[in-house]
Write an enzyme that holds these catalytic residues in place. Structure first.
Site, PDB file in Angstrom:
ATOM      1  N   GLY A   1       8.821   3.827  -6.166  1.00  0.00           N
ATOM      2  CA  GLY A   1       8.224   5.310  -6.247  1.00  0.00           C
ATOM      3  C   GLY A   1       7.805   5.761  -4.831  1.00  0.00           C
ATOM      4  O   GLY A   1       8.005   6.715  -4.609  1.00  0.00           O
ATOM      5  N   ASP A   2       7.346   4.663  -3.930  1.00  0.00           N
ATOM      6  CA  ASP A   2       6.927   5.127  -2.541  1.00  0.00           C
ATOM      7  C   ASP A   2       8.302   5.503  -1.727  1.00  0.00           C
ATOM      8  O   ASP A   2       8.231   6.393  -1.017  1.00  0.00           O
ATOM      9  CB  ASP A   2       6.202   4.111  -1.888  1.00  0.00           C
TER      10      ASP A   2
ATOM     11  N   GLY B   1       0.721  -1.220   0.048  1.00  0.00           N
ATOM     12  CA  GLY B   1      -0.224   0.026  -0.089  1.00  0.00           C
ATOM     13  C   GLY B   1       0.923   1.275  -0.173  1.00  0.00           C
ATOM     14  O   GLY B   1       2.006   1.241   0.650  1.00  0.00           O
ATOM     15  N   LYS B   2       0.428   2.155  -0.727  1.00  0.00           N
ATOM     16  CA  LYS B   2       1.426   3.230  -1.123  1.00  0.00           C
ATOM     17  C   LYS B   2       1.605   4.210   0.316  1.00  0.00           C
ATOM     18  O   LYS B   2       2.754   4.395   0.812  1.00  0.00           O
ATOM     19  CB  LYS B   2       0.814   4.415  -2.007  1.00  0.00           C
ATOM     20  N   GLY B   3       0.340   4.113   1.285  1.00  0.00           N
ATOM     21  CA  GLY B   3       0.841   4.916   2.385  1.00  0.00           C
ATOM     22  C   GLY B   3       1.717   3.919   3.378  1.00  0.00           C
ATOM     23  O   GLY B   3       2.642   4.644   3.956  1.00  0.00           O
TER      24      GLY B   3
ATOM     25  N   GLY C   1      15.560  10.193 -15.381  1.00  0.00           N
ATOM     26  CA  GLY C   1      15.913  10.811 -14.214  1.00  0.00           C
ATOM     27  C   GLY C   1      14.626  11.641 -13.594  1.00  0.00           C
ATOM     28  O   GLY C   1      13.416  10.914 -13.682  1.00  0.00           O
TER      29      GLY C   1
ATOM     30  N   GLU D   1      -4.803   6.659  -2.822  1.00  0.00           N
ATOM     31  CA  GLU D   1      -5.432   5.373  -2.595  1.00  0.00           C
ATOM     32  C   GLU D   1      -6.485   5.158  -1.476  1.00  0.00           C
ATOM     33  O   GLU D   1      -7.050   4.292  -1.117  1.00  0.00           O
ATOM     34  CB  GLU D   1      -4.429   4.212  -2.532  1.00  0.00           C
TER      35      GLU D   1
ATOM     36  N   GLY E   1      11.371   8.195 -15.133  1.00  0.00           N
ATOM     37  CA  GLY E   1      12.014   6.734 -15.632  1.00  0.00           C
ATOM     38  C   GLY E   1      13.450   6.714 -15.660  1.00  0.00           C
ATOM     39  O   GLY E   1      14.189   7.443 -15.100  1.00  0.00           O
TER      40      GLY E   1
END
Length: 332
Positions: free
Chosen positions: A250-251, A41-43, A224, A141, A221
């Site tokens: 990414g998170d 989960g992103k969080g 940079g 999300e 990507g």
């Protein structure tokens, strides 16, 4: 005096991951690897990533009263995250179904579950936590109205960072609070809508700034990233690594950026550090288990200079040639 360097308000999911030789087309079935279950989960990912780096981190989220919820709470506590703000019950824990191909690229479908029950009232009840945090990070999300309530309850002087994923149009009130708004190409184009007429990331950043954020970061990507504010637009170099799995990277980028900004780093400096954090993450499988410590990021710094072409979040591109020790793992 702030009790926390970073408060993450967002989702907590169980990641159900299957490796595939290729992702299926519509109507097609493909065989994959054994199922692996990871906390995600992103969080929750951002909270663990920041805590691993040494940030005093708290999480405001909701999980189900079930085995996946207990898995998520255990992973947060093991990383040193303050879980006093994690609410339990109301719906089953959210689940993300993830396929990962041999290049490390992933496709994700999320069932929000309890994440969709994190309400504005929950945010208002956690005002003390918000006011005790130097920086606050959020994603999409969870319900957008909950993110709006976060913005309305920020402490004076705290920094708000938003990664609008999955992307949707944002109200002016939220855009005005972002410092920065962190987007990849897809997210930028969704938010810009018909204004996204250029193929130049610098133009996206300027157009996004015109919508109200105090600053913008665009992840590109293997090219940079770039940072934009009233002071101008600048490119951030990427780091060459052997990318294995981009899930959650990414998170880790967003978490590292938010934490460093809260401690007083410049936008460009924080983004460069975050790129190195993401670069380490893509060299390992999984999401939270891939996130590095500060010492591991420092070791990457000592391995060689950053080169244009990779920054470390979801969606690594490129291939490793014969005799090459690395390939570019880019943040998207």
């Amino acid at each position: 005096m702030y009790d926390h360097d970073l408060l993450v308000v967002g989702s907590a999911n169980a990641d159900l991951v299957i490796g595939v030789e290729r992702r299926p087309a519509a109507g097609e079935t493909v065989l994959g690897s054994d199922l692996a279950v990871h906390p995600g989960g992103k969080g929750a990912n951002q909270a663990v990533a920041a805590a691993r780096l040494g940030a005093r981190t708290a999480l405001l989220a909701r999980v189900g009263d079930d085995a996946y919820g207990r898995l998520l709470l255990d992973s947060q506590r093991a990383a040193g995250v303050d879980t006093a703000g994690v609410l339990v019950g109301g719906a089953p824990t959210g689940v993300a179904l993830i396929t990962v191909d041999p290049s490390g690229d992933n496709s994700i479908v999320v069932s929000p579950g309890a994440n969709g029950r994190l309400t504005p009232a929950d945010v208002r009840a956690a005002t003390g936590l918000l006011h005790a945090s130097r920086a606050v990070s959020a994603q999409l999300e969870i319900p957008l109205e909950t993110v709006v309530e976060v913005v309305r309850n920020l402490a004076p002087g705290s920094r708000f960072v938003l990664n609008p994923s999955p992307p949707r149009p944002l109200p002016a009130e939220v855009l005005a609070a972002c410092d920065p708004l962190i987007v990849n190409e897809h997210e930028a184009k969704v938010i810009l809508g018909e204004e996204s007429v250029s193929e130049e990331p610098e133009d996206w950043a300027r157009l996004l700034l015109a919508k109200g954020p105090k600053s913008v970061v665009v992840t590109l990507g293997p090219e940079g990233a770039l940072v934009a504010s009233a002071e101008g637009v600048a490119r951030v170099a990427s780091v060459r690594v052997d990318a294995v799995d981009t899930t959650g990277a990414g998170d880790s980028f967003t978490a590292a950026l938010a934490w460093r900004l809260g401690t007083g780093s410049s936008l460009a400096g924080a983004a460069a550090y975050a790129a190195r954090v993401g670069a380490v993450a893509v060299t390992r499988r999984g999401a939270q288990e891939s996130f590095p410590t500060a010492d591991e990021v420092e070791a990457l710094d000592g391995a060689g200079p950053a080169t244009p072409g990779a920054s470390g979040t979801e969606g690594a591109d490129g291939t490793s040639g014969a005799g090459a020790a690395s390939r570019e793992g880019g943040v998207r």
